[in-house]
Design a protein around this motif. Structure first.
Motif, PDB file in Angstrom:
ATOM      1  N   ILE A  92       0.830  -1.212   0.000  1.00  0.00           N
ATOM      2  CA  ILE A  92       0.000   0.000   0.000  1.00  0.00           C
ATOM      3  C   ILE A  92       0.865   1.263   0.000  1.00  0.00           C
ATOM      4  O   ILE A  92       0.542   2.251  -0.666  1.00  0.00           O
ATOM      5  CB  ILE A  92      -0.992  -0.010   1.181  1.00  0.00           C
ATOM      6  CG1 ILE A  92      -2.037   1.104   1.007  1.00  0.00           C
ATOM      7  CG2 ILE A  92      -0.281   0.091   2.529  1.00  0.00           C
ATOM      8  CD1 ILE A  92      -3.200   1.007   1.988  1.00  0.00           C
ATOM      9  N   PHE A  93       1.999   1.225   0.696  1.00  0.00           N
ATOM     10  CA  PHE A  93       2.864   2.407   0.746  1.00  0.00           C
ATOM     11  C   PHE A  93       3.695   2.548  -0.526  1.00  0.00           C
ATOM     12  O   PHE A  93       3.964   3.665  -0.982  1.00  0.00           O
ATOM     13  CB  PHE A  93       3.748   2.373   1.984  1.00  0.00           C
ATOM     14  CG  PHE A  93       2.993   2.585   3.269  1.00  0.00           C
ATOM     15  CD1 PHE A  93       2.026   3.573   3.364  1.00  0.00           C
ATOM     16  CD2 PHE A  93       3.234   1.798   4.384  1.00  0.00           C
ATOM     17  CE1 PHE A  93       1.316   3.783   4.541  1.00  0.00           C
ATOM     18  CE2 PHE A  93       2.534   1.994   5.556  1.00  0.00           C
ATOM     19  CZ  PHE A  93       1.565   2.988   5.641  1.00  0.00           C
ATOM     20  N   LEU A  94       4.080   1.447  -1.107  1.00  0.00           N
ATOM     21  CA  LEU A  94       4.783   1.504  -2.391  1.00  0.00           C
ATOM     22  C   LEU A  94       3.857   2.074  -3.466  1.00  0.00           C
ATOM     23  O   LEU A  94       4.286   2.859  -4.322  1.00  0.00           O
ATOM     24  CB  LEU A  94       5.283   0.113  -2.781  1.00  0.00           C
ATOM     25  CG  LEU A  94       6.400  -0.445  -1.897  1.00  0.00           C
ATOM     26  CD1 LEU A  94       6.665  -1.900  -2.245  1.00  0.00           C
ATOM     27  CD2 LEU A  94       7.680   0.390  -2.027  1.00  0.00           C
ATOM     28  N   ARG A  95       2.596   1.691  -3.421  1.00  0.00           N
ATOM     29  CA  ARG A  95       1.619   2.228  -4.368  1.00  0.00           C
ATOM     30  C   ARG A  95       1.393   3.721  -4.134  1.00  0.00           C
ATOM     31  O   ARG A  95       1.254   4.492  -5.087  1.00  0.00           O
ATOM     32  CB  ARG A  95       0.298   1.468  -4.238  1.00  0.00           C
ATOM     33  CG  ARG A  95      -0.809   1.949  -5.172  1.00  0.00           C
ATOM     34  CD  ARG A  95      -0.440   1.815  -6.623  1.00  0.00           C
ATOM     35  NE  ARG A  95      -1.554   2.154  -7.489  1.00  0.00           N
ATOM     36  CZ  ARG A  95      -1.423   2.547  -8.740  1.00  0.00           C
ATOM     37  NH1 ARG A  95      -0.217   2.659  -9.294  1.00  0.00           N
ATOM     38  NH2 ARG A  95      -2.495   2.833  -9.479  1.00  0.00           N
ATOM     39  N   ALA A  96       1.383   4.131  -2.877  1.00  0.00           N
ATOM     40  CA  ALA A  96       1.211   5.552  -2.563  1.00  0.00           C
ATOM     41  C   ALA A  96       2.344   6.380  -3.159  1.00  0.00           C
ATOM     42  O   ALA A  96       2.117   7.430  -3.770  1.00  0.00           O
ATOM     43  CB  ALA A  96       1.155   5.748  -1.049  1.00  0.00           C
ATOM     44  N   ALA A  97       3.567   5.922  -3.003  1.00  0.00           N
ATOM     45  CA  ALA A  97       4.718   6.633  -3.564  1.00  0.00           C
ATOM     46  C   ALA A  97       4.643   6.658  -5.086  1.00  0.00           C
ATOM     47  O   ALA A  97       4.962   7.671  -5.729  1.00  0.00           O
ATOM     48  CB  ALA A  97       6.013   5.980  -3.099  1.00  0.00           C
ATOM     49  N   GLU A 149       4.185   9.891  -7.598  1.00  0.00           N
ATOM     50  CA  GLU A 149       5.331  10.103  -8.486  1.00  0.00           C
ATOM     51  C   GLU A 149       6.512  10.672  -7.703  1.00  0.00           C
ATOM     52  O   GLU A 149       7.183  11.613  -8.123  1.00  0.00           O
ATOM     53  CB  GLU A 149       4.953  11.009  -9.660  1.00  0.00           C
ATOM     54  CG  GLU A 149       3.851  10.427 -10.534  1.00  0.00           C
ATOM     55  CD  GLU A 149       3.507  11.291 -11.727  1.00  0.00           C
ATOM     56  OE1 GLU A 149       3.916  12.465 -11.769  1.00  0.00           O
ATOM     57  OE2 GLU A 149       2.800  10.787 -12.629  1.00  0.00           O
ATOM     58  N   THR A 150       6.730  10.050  -6.533  1.00  0.00           N
ATOM     59  CA  THR A 150       7.787  10.490  -5.626  1.00  0.00           C
ATOM     60  C   THR A 150       8.637   9.287  -5.231  1.00  0.00           C
ATOM     61  O   THR A 150       8.084   8.268  -4.786  1.00  0.00           O
ATOM     62  CB  THR A 150       7.191  11.118  -4.350  1.00  0.00           C
ATOM     63  OG1 THR A 150       6.243  12.134  -4.708  1.00  0.00           O
ATOM     64  CG2 THR A 150       8.283  11.744  -3.491  1.00  0.00           C
ATOM     65  N   GLU A 185      12.040  10.282  -0.857  1.00  0.00           N
ATOM     66  CA  GLU A 185      11.523  11.645  -0.692  1.00  0.00           C
ATOM     67  C   GLU A 185      10.113  11.625  -0.106  1.00  0.00           C
ATOM     68  O   GLU A 185       9.370  12.597  -0.215  1.00  0.00           O
ATOM     69  CB  GLU A 185      11.553  12.385  -2.035  1.00  0.00           C
ATOM     70  CG  GLU A 185      12.976  12.559  -2.562  1.00  0.00           C
ATOM     71  CD  GLU A 185      13.037  13.201  -3.929  1.00  0.00           C
ATOM     72  OE1 GLU A 185      12.017  13.767  -4.385  1.00  0.00           O
ATOM     73  OE2 GLU A 185      14.107  13.153  -4.565  1.00  0.00           O
ATOM     74  N   CYS A 186       9.761  10.498   0.515  1.00  0.00           N
ATOM     75  CA  CYS A 186       8.469  10.349   1.192  1.00  0.00           C
ATOM     76  C   CYS A 186       8.692  10.100   2.685  1.00  0.00           C
ATOM     77  O   CYS A 186       9.752   9.623   3.089  1.00  0.00           O
ATOM     78  CB  CYS A 186       7.696   9.145   0.653  1.00  0.00           C
ATOM     79  SG  CYS A 186       7.245   9.191  -1.090  1.00  0.00           S
ATOM     80  N   ALA A 245       5.122  -1.880   7.856  1.00  0.00           N
ATOM     81  CA  ALA A 245       4.880  -1.772   6.418  1.00  0.00           C
ATOM     82  C   ALA A 245       5.691  -0.640   5.804  1.00  0.00           C
ATOM     83  O   ALA A 245       6.262  -0.785   4.711  1.00  0.00           O
ATOM     84  CB  ALA A 245       3.393  -1.563   6.156  1.00  0.00           C
ATOM     85  N   ALA A 246       5.711   0.501   6.491  1.00  0.00           N
ATOM     86  CA  ALA A 246       6.480   1.641   5.981  1.00  0.00           C
ATOM     87  C   ALA A 246       7.963   1.304   5.875  1.00  0.00           C
ATOM     88  O   ALA A 246       8.612   1.601   4.858  1.00  0.00           O
ATOM     89  CB  ALA A 246       6.275   2.854   6.888  1.00  0.00           C
TER      90      ALA A 246
END
Length: 220
Positions: free
Chosen positions: A148-153, A157-158, A162-163, A175-176
């Motif tokens: 879910i966090f990889l998809r968010a990044a 487009e970051t 840089e997240c 998860a993060a």
């Protein structure tokens, strides 16, 4: 430089945990599933579908997973709509507004359903602040899986470097970190018992954070 902040929702933006707790335990009683408070604590950060998939197997429940998900959502929505005292957690709106003034992109990545995320966003006018809303119901595995966090990044487009992620649960922090993203653990009174030791930093109140400070975080 940090360009995108990824927020969990339940327990970070709003404390809907008591409502989830009531809905889940009402349903556990209906199902005859002897879930303890200790077992329930391990579910925090997981999607409702994954919780019921686990319970169906563990307690040999005859009910269909989707039917159980819909029943839990019905119980949650009724309590959510009837609770006039429900509000955003202290300091989080000020931080959100500060980040947007500094052109930091905001994404919500929550294990909650799309319907619940929309309910919260509509009630508290959060839509204009966030470029993307990502629901755990779209993923086969819940947090601590990093998807879910990889998809968010990706949607933001970051690069993950840089997240940052703001999380209140042990599963969310794990998860993060599995996604390779700097994580701030929010140790609020509503998240008692959650092990945030994997977080890069732990705060007790959102007043401890500011947009310039977040932008300057060195994730190396």
């Amino acid at each position: 430089m940090i360009r995108t902040v990824i927020f969990d929702m339940d327990g970070v933006i709003i404390d809907t945990e008591p409502i989830h707790h009531h809905a889940f335990f009402t349903q556990f009683a209906e199902l005859g599933a002897p879930v303890s408070e200790a077992e329930y604590a391990t579910f925090l950060g997981k999607s409702t579908r994954n919780v019921f998939q686990h319970l169906k197997e563990k307690y040999h429940l005859s009910q269909d997973v989707e039917a159980m998900v819909l029943r839990k959502r019905e119980l949650f929505n009724k309590s959510f709509d009837e609770d006039a005292s429900l509000d955003l957690l202290p300091g989080v709106r000020a931080l959100i507004e500060d980040l947007r003034r500094h052109d930091v992109q905001l994404v919500v990545a929550s294990s909650a359903s799309k319907a619940t995320i929309s309910r919260v966003f509509d009630r508290f006018g959060l839509g204009p602040y966030f470029t993307h809303r990502i629901s755990g119901e779209d993923f086969e595995r819940s947090k601590p899986d990093p998807a879910i966090f990889l998809r968010a990044a990706e949607l933001a487009e970051t690069p993950v470097s840089e997240c940052i992620v703001i999380e209140d649960s042990a599963n969310g922090v794990a998860a993060a970190k599995a996604a390779g993203i700097y994580c701030i653990g929010y140790a609020s009174e509503h998240s008692a018992g959650q092990d945030l030791k994997l977080a890069d930093r732990v705060i007790q109140h959102f007043s401890e954070l500011s947009a310039p400070e977040i932008e300057a975080i060195d994730v190396r």
